[in-house]
Design a protein around this motif. Structure first.
Motif, PDB file in Angstrom:
ATOM      1  N   GLU A 157      52.100  24.767  13.118  1.00 14.70           N
ATOM      2  CA  GLU A 157      53.353  25.226  12.510  1.00 14.70           C
ATOM      3  C   GLU A 157      53.221  26.684  12.070  1.00 14.70           C
ATOM      4  OE1 GLU A 157      51.880  22.358  11.837  1.00 14.70           O
ATOM      5  OE2 GLU A 157      53.335  20.745  11.450  1.00 14.70           O
TER       6      GLU A 157
ATOM      7  N   ASN B  95      55.291  30.138  13.395  1.00 18.72           N
ATOM      8  CA  ASN B  95      55.917  31.139  12.528  1.00 18.72           C
ATOM      9  C   ASN B  95      55.309  32.522  12.722  1.00 18.72           C
ATOM     10  OD1 ASN B  95      58.052  29.846  11.326  1.00 18.72           O
ATOM     11  ND2 ASN B  95      56.835  29.028   9.624  1.00 18.72           N
TER      12      ASN B  95
ATOM     13  N   HIS C  43      59.126  25.124   6.394  1.00 20.47           N
ATOM     14  CA  HIS C  43      58.297  23.951   6.639  1.00 20.47           C
ATOM     15  C   HIS C  43      59.105  22.692   6.389  1.00 20.47           C
ATOM     16  CE1 HIS C  43      54.417  25.735   7.489  1.00 20.47           C
ATOM     17  NE2 HIS C  43      54.764  26.697   6.668  1.00 20.47           N
ATOM     18  N   GLU C  44      58.924  21.714   7.275  1.00 20.47           N
ATOM     19  CA  GLU C  44      59.613  20.431   7.187  1.00 20.47           C
ATOM     20  C   GLU C  44      61.094  20.560   7.536  1.00 20.47           C
ATOM     21  OE1 GLU C  44      56.820  18.843   6.743  1.00 20.47           O
ATOM     22  OE2 GLU C  44      57.833  17.043   7.387  1.00 20.47           O
TER      23      GLU C  44
ATOM     24  N   LEU D 194      61.478  23.733  12.793  1.00 19.38           N
ATOM     25  CA  LEU D 194      60.014  23.840  12.897  1.00 19.38           C
ATOM     26  C   LEU D 194      59.412  22.502  13.317  1.00 19.38           C
ATOM     27  CD1 LEU D 194      57.662  25.716  12.725  1.00 19.38           C
ATOM     28  CD2 LEU D 194      57.440  25.226  10.299  1.00 19.38           C
ATOM     29  N   LEU D 195      59.973  21.407  12.823  1.00 19.04           N
ATOM     30  CA  LEU D 195      59.508  20.088  13.267  1.00 19.04           C
ATOM     31  C   LEU D 195      59.731  19.921  14.763  1.00 19.04           C
ATOM     32  CD1 LEU D 195      60.761  17.715  10.423  1.00 19.04           C
ATOM     33  CD2 LEU D 195      58.390  18.261  10.977  1.00 19.04           C
TER      34      LEU D 195
ATOM     35  N   SER E 289      57.279  22.248  16.742  1.00 22.13           N
ATOM     36  CA  SER E 289      55.891  21.787  16.692  1.00 22.13           C
ATOM     37  C   SER E 289      55.746  20.453  17.431  1.00 22.13           C
ATOM     38  CB  SER E 289      55.385  21.696  15.252  1.00 22.13           C
ATOM     39  OG  SER E 289      56.182  20.837  14.490  1.00 22.13           O
TER      40      SER E 289
ATOM     41  N   SER F  73      55.656  16.177   9.196  1.00 25.16           N
ATOM     42  CA  SER F  73      54.404  16.870   9.494  1.00 25.16           C
ATOM     43  C   SER F  73      53.233  16.180   8.811  1.00 25.16           C
ATOM     44  CB  SER F  73      54.487  18.316   9.015  1.00 25.16           C
ATOM     45  OG  SER F  73      54.448  18.338   7.599  1.00 25.16           O
TER      46      SER F  73
END
Lengths: 107, 262
Positions: B109, B113, B127-128, B132-133, B136, B215
């Motif tokens: 992750e 970024n 994050h989360e 991004l989920l 990733s 994650s």
């Protein structure tokens, strides 16, 4: 952005029973849960699903708060003519999410 | 006499230092390593085995779309990593690793970024967050079936020790370390669940309890909360170090992301 996944055969023989599968990304928030500070999290669910085969409904379902997030359906229909299978979900606010697959029927 | 004392002191020091490993801090036997998949019910295994039944693929699909599309101001991921570029197959199996530019430990992750800020003139993703989920999950899914293989070197070693220390340190009101469940009691029941060995090879993972994809660091926070300890923040150095320790501990396990777990 509601991600939708559909599994439908591309071709089928006339009269064949085909399996259709549909999955949609949706939180299906029940309205019974509370957040970190105790406030009620508002209900947000899909209330209806239908599958149209050349515009004609072949499968319908009603959803309720007890249905899990990201609802997944498997159902069957009979392949009659070449045509379009449309999958439509309607949420409680009336928003419609849909996707379609084309089916070719071989004689 | 003085010299004799010093020699004894040095002997004592070396004895505490490394010679005798602490039996309470014994690592999981590498020959006993088994994926969390083995502890699932047959129904949940079936859900993971079928790429259509596995809801994690909602995020993989979305991630693949984001990967190709880029944003208005920047190039897409695919413009570097597409045909003729640097392919990403197998990459997730080698994370976490050191970022060459900053010299710091980074996970998948974090690397996504880094790519966004350094190469794509884009803002880092939360994050989360769903994006991004999704990214990733997509990148990790490209390494499915490949063995987790993080090679320790001098720069990774201090992070590894830090992560290992986290794993073996008792914390929280229940005063439990990760080690107590996942090394000593795996395979046994904890309420309705079977305790797994706590490997990271399935992350990001669709957890039925969460009803969503999450994650590894979110899972860490759950475990810390479970023993009633103060959870660390997502992407904190402690959790990155723990992620590294788990990658080495679970070396050789096949990447299963996005896995399905209860």
């Amino acid at each position: 952005m509601n991600t939708i996944r559909i599994a439908a055969p591309r071709t089928a023989k006339r009269g064949e029973i085909i399996e259709l599968r549909a999955l949609i990304r949706h939180p299906m928030e029940s309205g019974f849960r509370r957040g970190a500070s105790g406030e009620v999290i508002a209900r947000d669910i899909i209330v209806a699903f239908e599958c149209l085969y050349d515009g004609e409904p072949v499968f319908r379902a009603k959803f309720f708060p007890a249905v899990a997030a990201n609802p997944f359906l498997t159902f069957h229909t009979v392949a009659t003519e070449s045509g379009r299978l449309e999958f439509r979900w309607t949420d409680q606010h009336g928003a419609v999410f849909s996707d379609a697959a084309d089916l070719t029927v071989e004689t | 006499m003085k010299r004799g004392c010093l020699a004894v002191a040095l002997l004592l020091l070396s004895a505490c230092g490394d010679a005798a490993p602490d039996p309470d801090r014994a690592d999981l036997d590498p020959n006993a390593v088994v994926s969390g998949y083995a502890f699932l019910t047959p129904e949940t295994q079936a859900q993971q085995d079928d790429d259509f039944l596995n809801p994690g693929f909602l995020w993989v699909d979305r991630g693949a779309k984001l990967f190709r599309s880029g944003e208005a101001v920047s190039a897409s991921c695919a413009s570097c990593h597409g045909a003729g570029g640097r392919p990403l197959e197998g990459v997730a199996a080698r994370y976490p690793r050191i970022d060459e530019a900053t010299g710091k430990l980074t996970n998948l992750e974090g690397r996504i970024n880094v790519c966004r800020t350094r190469h794509q003139a884009a803002k880092p993703l939360a994050h989360e967050g769903e994006d991004l989920l999704a990214l990733s999950a997509y990148v990790a899914s490209l390494s499915r079936g490949m063995p987790v293989s993080v090679q320790l070197d001098d720069r990774l070693r201090p992070y590894y020790e830090q992560g290992r220390d986290y794993f073996f340190t008792r914390r929280g009101q229940l005063n439990l370390a990760c080690h107590h469940c996942h090394d000593r009691n795996w395979g046994r029941s904890l309420r309705g669940d079977t305790i797994s060995q706590g490997h990271a090879n399935g992350f990001p993972t669709y957890r039925l309890e969460w009803q969503t994809l999450g994650s590894l660091h979110r899972r860490f926070r759950d475990c810390d909360t479970g023993v009633r300890a103060e959870p660390m923040s997502l992407a904190s150095e402690e959790y990155l170090a723990l992620e590294l320790y788990l990658a080495v501990r679970g070396a050789g396990l096949a990447v299963e992301a996005p896995a399905v777990r209860p």
